[in-house]
Write an enzyme that holds these catalytic residues in place. Structure first.
Site, PDB file in Angstrom:
ATOM      1  N   SER A 100       3.543  -2.137  10.422  1.00  0.00           N
ATOM      2  CA  SER A 100       4.996  -2.207  10.614  1.00  0.00           C
ATOM      3  C   SER A 100       5.568  -3.583  10.295  1.00  0.00           C
ATOM      4  O   SER A 100       6.515  -4.034  10.940  1.00  0.00           O
ATOM      5  CB  SER A 100       5.381  -1.750  12.020  1.00  0.00           C
ATOM      6  OG  SER A 100       4.978  -0.405  12.221  1.00  0.00           O
ATOM      7  N   GLY A 152       2.538   2.204  10.815  1.00  0.00           N
ATOM      8  CA  GLY A 152       3.482   3.310  10.662  1.00  0.00           C
ATOM      9  C   GLY A 152       4.166   3.719  11.948  1.00  0.00           C
ATOM     10  O   GLY A 152       4.809   4.775  12.008  1.00  0.00           O
ATOM     11  N   ASN A 202       0.866  -1.179   0.000  1.00  0.00           N
ATOM     12  CA  ASN A 202       0.000   0.000   0.000  1.00  0.00           C
ATOM     13  C   ASN A 202       0.904   1.230   0.000  1.00  0.00           C
ATOM     14  O   ASN A 202       1.496   1.564   1.021  1.00  0.00           O
ATOM     15  CB  ASN A 202      -0.878  -0.046   1.261  1.00  0.00           C
ATOM     16  CG  ASN A 202      -1.691   1.217   1.457  1.00  0.00           C
ATOM     17  OD1 ASN A 202      -1.787   2.056   0.552  1.00  0.00           O
ATOM     18  ND2 ASN A 202      -2.273   1.356   2.647  1.00  0.00           N
ATOM     19  N   TRP A 203       0.989   1.868  -1.148  1.00  0.00           N
ATOM     20  CA  TRP A 203       1.930   3.005  -1.270  1.00  0.00           C
ATOM     21  C   TRP A 203       1.393   4.280  -0.606  1.00  0.00           C
ATOM     22  O   TRP A 203       2.100   5.263  -0.487  1.00  0.00           O
ATOM     23  CB  TRP A 203       2.221   3.281  -2.747  1.00  0.00           C
ATOM     24  CG  TRP A 203       3.180   2.299  -3.361  1.00  0.00           C
ATOM     25  CD1 TRP A 203       3.429   1.017  -2.954  1.00  0.00           C
ATOM     26  CD2 TRP A 203       4.018   2.515  -4.505  1.00  0.00           C
ATOM     27  NE1 TRP A 203       4.365   0.436  -3.771  1.00  0.00           N
ATOM     28  CE2 TRP A 203       4.745   1.331  -4.738  1.00  0.00           C
ATOM     29  CE3 TRP A 203       4.219   3.601  -5.362  1.00  0.00           C
ATOM     30  CZ2 TRP A 203       5.660   1.199  -5.781  1.00  0.00           C
ATOM     31  CZ3 TRP A 203       5.129   3.469  -6.403  1.00  0.00           C
ATOM     32  CH2 TRP A 203       5.844   2.277  -6.607  1.00  0.00           C
ATOM     33  N   LYS A 204       0.128   4.282  -0.258  1.00  0.00           N
ATOM     34  CA  LYS A 204      -0.505   5.473   0.347  1.00  0.00           C
ATOM     35  C   LYS A 204      -0.262   6.692  -0.554  1.00  0.00           C
ATOM     36  O   LYS A 204      -0.157   6.546  -1.761  1.00  0.00           O
ATOM     37  CB  LYS A 204      -0.011   5.673   1.779  1.00  0.00           C
ATOM     38  CG  LYS A 204      -0.160   4.379   2.611  1.00  0.00           C
ATOM     39  CD  LYS A 204       0.049   4.572   4.075  1.00  0.00           C
ATOM     40  CE  LYS A 204      -0.094   3.224   4.788  1.00  0.00           C
ATOM     41  NZ  LYS A 204      -0.010   3.320   6.218  1.00  0.00           N
ATOM     42  N   HIS A 251      -9.307   0.922   5.085  1.00  0.00           N
ATOM     43  CA  HIS A 251      -8.030   1.150   5.779  1.00  0.00           C
ATOM     44  C   HIS A 251      -8.278   2.085   6.964  1.00  0.00           C
ATOM     45  O   HIS A 251      -9.108   2.992   6.879  1.00  0.00           O
ATOM     46  CB  HIS A 251      -7.011   1.763   4.807  1.00  0.00           C
ATOM     47  CG  HIS A 251      -5.640   1.787   5.382  1.00  0.00           C
ATOM     48  ND1 HIS A 251      -5.249   2.750   6.277  1.00  0.00           N
ATOM     49  CD2 HIS A 251      -4.607   0.936   5.250  1.00  0.00           C
ATOM     50  CE1 HIS A 251      -4.010   2.488   6.659  1.00  0.00           C
ATOM     51  NE2 HIS A 251      -3.591   1.399   6.048  1.00  0.00           N
ATOM     52  N   GLU A 263      -5.100  -5.149  10.652  1.00  0.00           N
ATOM     53  CA  GLU A 263      -4.092  -4.116  10.846  1.00  0.00           C
ATOM     54  C   GLU A 263      -4.387  -3.383  12.151  1.00  0.00           C
ATOM     55  O   GLU A 263      -5.197  -2.441  12.158  1.00  0.00           O
ATOM     56  CB  GLU A 263      -4.140  -3.113   9.693  1.00  0.00           C
ATOM     57  CG  GLU A 263      -3.835  -3.706   8.351  1.00  0.00           C
ATOM     58  CD  GLU A 263      -3.268  -2.667   7.387  1.00  0.00           C
ATOM     59  OE1 GLU A 263      -2.176  -2.892   6.866  1.00  0.00           O
ATOM     60  OE2 GLU A 263      -3.909  -1.615   7.197  1.00  0.00           O
ATOM     61  N   GLU A 295      -6.768   4.533   8.043  1.00  0.00           N
ATOM     62  CA  GLU A 295      -6.617   5.973   7.750  1.00  0.00           C
ATOM     63  C   GLU A 295      -7.893   6.513   7.103  1.00  0.00           C
ATOM     64  O   GLU A 295      -8.278   7.660   7.349  1.00  0.00           O
ATOM     65  CB  GLU A 295      -5.382   6.191   6.853  1.00  0.00           C
ATOM     66  CG  GLU A 295      -4.098   5.980   7.651  1.00  0.00           C
ATOM     67  CD  GLU A 295      -2.927   5.432   6.850  1.00  0.00           C
ATOM     68  OE1 GLU A 295      -2.931   5.535   5.604  1.00  0.00           O
ATOM     69  OE2 GLU A 295      -1.991   4.887   7.484  1.00  0.00           O
ATOM     70  N   GLY A 335       2.946  -1.169   4.285  1.00  0.00           N
ATOM     71  CA  GLY A 335       2.979   0.262   4.000  1.00  0.00           C
ATOM     72  C   GLY A 335       4.404   0.716   3.717  1.00  0.00           C
ATOM     73  O   GLY A 335       4.929   0.561   2.616  1.00  0.00           O
ATOM     74  N   GLY A 336       5.063   1.250   4.744  1.00  0.00           N
ATOM     75  CA  GLY A 336       6.405   1.839   4.592  1.00  0.00           C
ATOM     76  C   GLY A 336       7.392   0.960   3.838  1.00  0.00           C
ATOM     77  O   GLY A 336       8.092   1.434   2.922  1.00  0.00           O
TER      78      GLY A 336
HETATM   79  P1  PGA Z   1       2.947   0.243   7.689  1.00  0.00           P
HETATM   80  O1  PGA Z   1       1.493   0.440   7.050  1.00  0.00           O
HETATM   81  O2  PGA Z   1       3.492  -1.038   7.098  1.00  0.00           O
HETATM   82  O3  PGA Z   1       3.722   1.451   7.239  1.00  0.00           O
HETATM   83  O4  PGA Z   1       2.786   0.159   9.151  1.00  0.00           O
HETATM   84  C1  PGA Z   1       0.644  -0.657   6.841  1.00  0.00           C
HETATM   85  C2  PGA Z   1      -0.652  -0.168   6.262  1.00  0.00           C
HETATM   86  O5  PGA Z   1      -1.098   0.919   6.638  1.00  0.00           O
HETATM   87  O6  PGA Z   1      -1.269  -0.846   5.431  1.00  0.00           O
END
Ligand code: PGA
Length: 256
Positions: free
Chosen positions: A217, A177, A9-11, A99, A171, A101, A238-239
């Site tokens: 993470s 993050g 997930n590149w956000k 998600h 998640e 967010e 994510g990251g």
């Molecule tokens: P993260 O994000 O790996 O940066 O914690 C995961 C996500 O939000 O899907």
């Protein structure tokens, strides 16, 4: 058969001139890696890059493109929105729905996410449906209730045939993050709980076939331990999905 899946997930990261070389770098590494062939690999970039990435992904086994969100309406006067049919028309196969967010910053409700799931399935795309509790809810021991409500309210209206098409992603919000990862015991406990909820509702045929990903993470250092858990079928990353080598190492982290 339950699928092994790693989704990136590149956000809201990377301009076009940064995104294109990163996508090529990932593809090149995957080309050289026979180990990763059987894993379903999904890249979910910002909408704008889906078409290009779909073209780039061609010719590599089990590499797919996803979107990070979609509108719950079909089409019409919804300025700024992107529909599931548009996403499909530029080559994506997956849509991330719910998600944390989106739930927290954009106030997406269980009802909104139900509609997004329905429209995603209607267009023949696969929802990657995210669930997970906040730190407060875990500390007050309400994490199972939160996850149960997220699944029940947005997904349990589906028929077994429809439900089978979904991918779930657990998640925990406190792990996203933050550099804090759920321990493999915490992840396994929740994944097992989720699978048993599905079993109660749809039976063991459906529950044993559903892929449940872990996210929060997850990186190249902890993925192997998480993916070794019997109910963890991969990751939503994510990251670490923004670094080609790390992302591909995560894809290599499934037990043999
Ligand atoms: P993260 O994000 O790996 O940066 O914690 C995961 C996500 O939000 O899907």
């Amino acid at each position: 058969m339950r699928k092994k899946i790693v989704a990136g997930n590149w956000k809201m990261n990377k301009t076009y001139s940064e995104a294109v070389p990163l996508m090529y770098e990932i593809k090149d590494l995957l080309f050289k890696s026979s180990k990763s062939e059987s894993v379903i690999k999904i890249i979910a970039p910002p909408y704008l890059y889906i078409h290009d990435f779909h073209e780039t992904s061609k010719g590599l086994k089990n590499l797919f493109i996803g979107a990070q969100n979609c509108a719950y309406e079909e089409s019409g006067a919804y300025t700024g929105e992107i529909s599931a049919s548009m996403i499909k028309s530029v080559g994506a196969n997956y849509i991330i729905i719910g998600h944390s967010e989106r739930r927290s910053y954009y106030k997406e409700t269980h009802e909104d996410l139900k509609k997004k799931t329905d429209i995603t399935l209607k267009h023949g795309l696969t929802p990657i449906f995210c669930i997970g509790e906040t730190k407060e809810k875990r500390e007050s021991n309400e994490h199972f209730n939160v996850v149960e409500a997220q699944i029940t309210d947005s997904l349990f209206h589906l028929s077994a045939e429809e439900f089978k098409k979904i991918v779930l992603a657990y998640e925990p919000v406190w792990a996203i993050g933050t550099g804090l990862t759920a321990s493999s015991a915490q992840a396994q406990e929740m994944h097992h709980f989720i699978r048993s909820l599905i079993e109660k509702k749809y039976g063991s045929g459906v529950s044993s076939d559903i892929s449940i990903l872990y996210g929060g993470s997850c990186n190249e250092k902890n993925a192997a331990e998480l993916f070794a858990c019997p109910d963890v079928d991969g990751g939503l990353i994510g990251g670490a999905a923004l670094k080609a080598k790390e992302f591909v190492e995560i894809i290599h982290s499934f037990p043999k």
